[in-house]
Motif scaffolding. Structure first.
Motif, PDB file in Angstrom:
ATOM      1  N   GLN A  58       2.897   0.724   6.411  1.00 42.69           N
ATOM      2  CA  GLN A  58       4.170  -0.117   7.074  1.00 42.69           C
ATOM      3  C   GLN A  58       5.130   0.779   7.830  1.00 42.69           C
ATOM      4  N   GLN A  59       5.344   1.949   7.706  1.00 44.63           N
ATOM      5  CA  GLN A  59       6.222   2.850   8.682  1.00 44.63           C
ATOM      6  C   GLN A  59       5.392   3.319   9.780  1.00 44.63           C
ATOM      7  N   ASN A  60       4.183   2.960   9.842  1.00 44.17           N
ATOM      8  CA  ASN A  60       3.269   3.356  10.961  1.00 44.17           C
ATOM      9  C   ASN A  60       2.760   4.746  10.981  1.00 44.17           C
ATOM     10  N   MET A  61       2.741   5.097   9.737  1.00 44.31           N
ATOM     11  CA  MET A  61       2.392   6.554   9.773  1.00 44.31           C
ATOM     12  C   MET A  61       0.719   6.330   9.116  1.00 44.31           C
ATOM     13  N   ILE A  62       0.037   7.554   9.710  1.00 45.94           N
ATOM     14  CA  ILE A  62      -1.374   7.518   8.917  1.00 45.94           C
ATOM     15  C   ILE A  62      -1.549   7.689   7.634  1.00 45.94           C
ATOM     16  N   SER A  63      -2.326   7.073   6.857  1.00 43.91           N
ATOM     17  CA  SER A  63      -2.669   7.201   5.498  1.00 43.91           C
ATOM     18  C   SER A  63      -4.316   7.232   5.499  1.00 43.91           C
ATOM     19  N   LEU A  64      -4.396   8.107   4.471  1.00 45.19           N
ATOM     20  CA  LEU A  64      -6.026   8.369   4.120  1.00 45.19           C
ATOM     21  C   LEU A  64      -6.278   7.389   3.404  1.00 45.19           C
ATOM     22  N   SER A  65      -7.725   6.660   3.469  1.00 47.69           N
ATOM     23  CA  SER A  65      -8.177   5.759   2.706  1.00 47.69           C
ATOM     24  C   SER A  65      -8.432   6.287   1.349  1.00 47.69           C
ATOM     25  N   GLY A  66      -8.664   7.267   1.045  1.00 49.11           N
ATOM     26  CA  GLY A  66      -8.617   7.885  -0.409  1.00 49.11           C
ATOM     27  C   GLY A  66      -7.353   7.573  -1.145  1.00 49.11           C
ATOM     28  N   SER A  67      -6.072   7.494  -0.394  1.00 49.85           N
ATOM     29  CA  SER A  67      -4.950   7.274  -1.217  1.00 49.85           C
ATOM     30  C   SER A  67      -4.576   5.883  -1.263  1.00 49.85           C
ATOM     31  N   LEU A  68      -5.619   4.917  -0.749  1.00 49.54           N
ATOM     32  CA  LEU A  68      -5.245   3.595  -1.354  1.00 49.54           C
ATOM     33  C   LEU A  68      -6.319   2.778  -2.035  1.00 49.54           C
ATOM     34  N   LEU A  69      -7.101   3.652  -2.837  1.00 47.90           N
ATOM     35  CA  LEU A  69      -8.301   3.094  -3.807  1.00 47.90           C
ATOM     36  C   LEU A  69      -7.577   1.746  -4.641  1.00 47.90           C
ATOM     37  N   GLN A  70      -8.487   0.878  -4.522  1.00 50.33           N
ATOM     38  CA  GLN A  70      -8.418  -0.331  -5.594  1.00 50.33           C
ATOM     39  C   GLN A  70      -6.999  -1.227  -5.343  1.00 50.33           C
ATOM     40  N   GLN A  71      -6.332  -0.773  -4.027  1.00 46.71           N
ATOM     41  CA  GLN A  71      -5.125  -1.645  -3.968  1.00 46.71           C
ATOM     42  C   GLN A  71      -5.449  -2.913  -2.910  1.00 46.71           C
ATOM     43  N   ARG A  72      -4.981  -3.884  -3.340  1.00 51.23           N
ATOM     44  CA  ARG A  72      -5.141  -5.217  -2.434  1.00 51.23           C
ATOM     45  C   ARG A  72      -4.251  -5.376  -1.417  1.00 51.23           C
ATOM     46  N   MET A  73      -4.550  -4.978  -0.028  1.00 48.88           N
ATOM     47  CA  MET A  73      -3.705  -4.839   0.931  1.00 48.88           C
ATOM     48  C   MET A  73      -3.922  -6.089   2.065  1.00 48.88           C
ATOM     49  N   LEU A  74      -2.802  -6.558   2.606  1.00 48.11           N
ATOM     50  CA  LEU A  74      -2.703  -7.614   3.852  1.00 48.11           C
ATOM     51  C   LEU A  74      -2.659  -6.734   4.912  1.00 48.11           C
ATOM     52  N   ILE A  75      -3.569  -6.941   5.584  1.00 47.16           N
ATOM     53  CA  ILE A  75      -3.699  -6.221   7.058  1.00 47.16           C
ATOM     54  C   ILE A  75      -4.134  -6.853   8.272  1.00 47.16           C
ATOM     55  N   ASN A  76      -3.760  -6.348   9.397  1.00 49.80           N
ATOM     56  CA  ASN A  76      -4.384  -6.667  10.824  1.00 49.80           C
ATOM     57  C   ASN A  76      -5.300  -5.415  10.913  1.00 49.80           C
ATOM     58  N   TYR A  77      -6.447  -5.815  11.453  1.00 52.58           N
ATOM     59  CA  TYR A  77      -7.667  -4.653  11.576  1.00 52.58           C
ATOM     60  C   TYR A  77      -8.541  -5.063  12.986  1.00 52.58           C
ATOM     61  N   THR A  78      -9.061  -4.248  13.546  1.00 51.50           N
ATOM     62  CA  THR A  78     -10.078  -4.190  14.628  1.00 51.50           C
ATOM     63  C   THR A  78     -11.327  -3.586  13.851  1.00 51.50           C
ATOM     64  N   LEU A  79     -12.456  -4.126  14.537  1.00 51.08           N
ATOM     65  CA  LEU A  79     -13.846  -3.679  14.263  1.00 51.08           C
ATOM     66  C   LEU A  79     -14.140  -2.833  15.362  1.00 51.08           C
ATOM     67  N   ASP A  80     -15.280  -1.897  15.305  1.00 51.65           N
ATOM     68  CA  ASP A  80     -15.944  -1.088  16.147  1.00 51.65           C
ATOM     69  C   ASP A  80     -17.036  -1.851  16.845  1.00 51.65           C
ATOM     70  N   GLY A  81     -17.837  -1.374  17.568  1.00 51.98           N
ATOM     71  CA  GLY A  81     -19.217  -1.902  17.926  1.00 51.98           C
ATOM     72  C   GLY A  81     -20.236  -2.268  17.097  1.00 51.98           C
ATOM     73  N   MET A  82     -20.033  -1.420  15.902  1.00 50.08           N
ATOM     74  CA  MET A  82     -21.132  -1.539  14.819  1.00 50.08           C
ATOM     75  C   MET A  82     -20.505  -2.520  13.435  1.00 50.08           C
ATOM     76  N   GLY A  83     -19.356  -3.008  13.779  1.00 46.75           N
ATOM     77  CA  GLY A  83     -18.866  -4.064  12.949  1.00 46.75           C
ATOM     78  C   GLY A  83     -18.217  -3.233  11.822  1.00 46.75           C
ATOM     79  N   GLN A  84     -17.593  -1.837  11.723  1.00 42.71           N
ATOM     80  CA  GLN A  84     -17.187  -1.032  11.016  1.00 42.71           C
ATOM     81  C   GLN A  84     -15.983  -1.138  11.243  1.00 42.71           C
ATOM     82  N   VAL A  85     -14.904  -1.174  10.280  1.00 39.35           N
ATOM     83  CA  VAL A  85     -13.196  -1.284  10.305  1.00 39.35           C
ATOM     84  C   VAL A  85     -13.040   0.045  11.243  1.00 39.35           C
ATOM     85  N   ARG A  86     -12.252  -0.155  12.210  1.00 36.07           N
ATOM     86  CA  ARG A  86     -11.952   0.860  13.228  1.00 36.07           C
ATOM     87  C   ARG A  86     -10.534   1.241  13.061  1.00 36.07           C
TER      88      ARG A  86
END
Length: 123
Positions: A58-86
């Motif tokens: 929320q402060q626009n700082m990069i977070s590592l995915s491992g620090s967010l385990l099992q948290q339910r988060m409301l997000i905006n997101y984009t996908l790459d060409g393979m359908g993976q979250v980018r």
């Protein structure tokens, strides 16, 4: 000297707490749960995080995915060409209140986006 400090204090108070973040026109809204990186659930369905995924808190700082385990988060997101979250933006309360926001590719193709106002409108 007192005038300088008074002016400085007035400017600091007048500054917004956080600048408005700019989301890409192809950013969708969803709910993300990181289960075991790079595995996650997006809107309850299995998905992979791309190798170069950028997750911004929320402060626009990069977070590592491992620090967010099992948290339910409301997000905006984009996908790459393979359908993976980018790109992921964890939403502030103000950002979450911006409605409507497309949840599917089909909605984003039918609706119109104003990149300056960061607002979507339905036809």
């Amino acid at each position: 000297r007192c005038a300088f400090f008074a002016l400085f204090a007035a400017v600091v108070v007048a500054l917004p707490a956080q600048a408005q973040r700019v989301f890409e026109a192809n950013a969708l809204r969803g709910e993300l749960v990181v289960t075991a990186p790079p595995e996650a659930l997006l809107n309850g369905k299995p998905v992979r995080l791309s190798p170069g995924v950028r997750i911004r808190n929320q402060q626009n700082m990069i977070s590592l995915s491992g620090s967010l385990l099992q948290q339910r988060m409301l997000i905006n997101y984009t996908l790459d060409g393979m359908g993976q979250v980018r790109e992921v933006w964890l939403l502030t309360d103000e950002e979450a209140r911006r409605q409507p926001w497309p949840r599917t590719l089909e909605e984003s193709q039918r609706w119109q986006f104003d990149p300056t106002l960061q607002r979507w409108t339905k036809p």
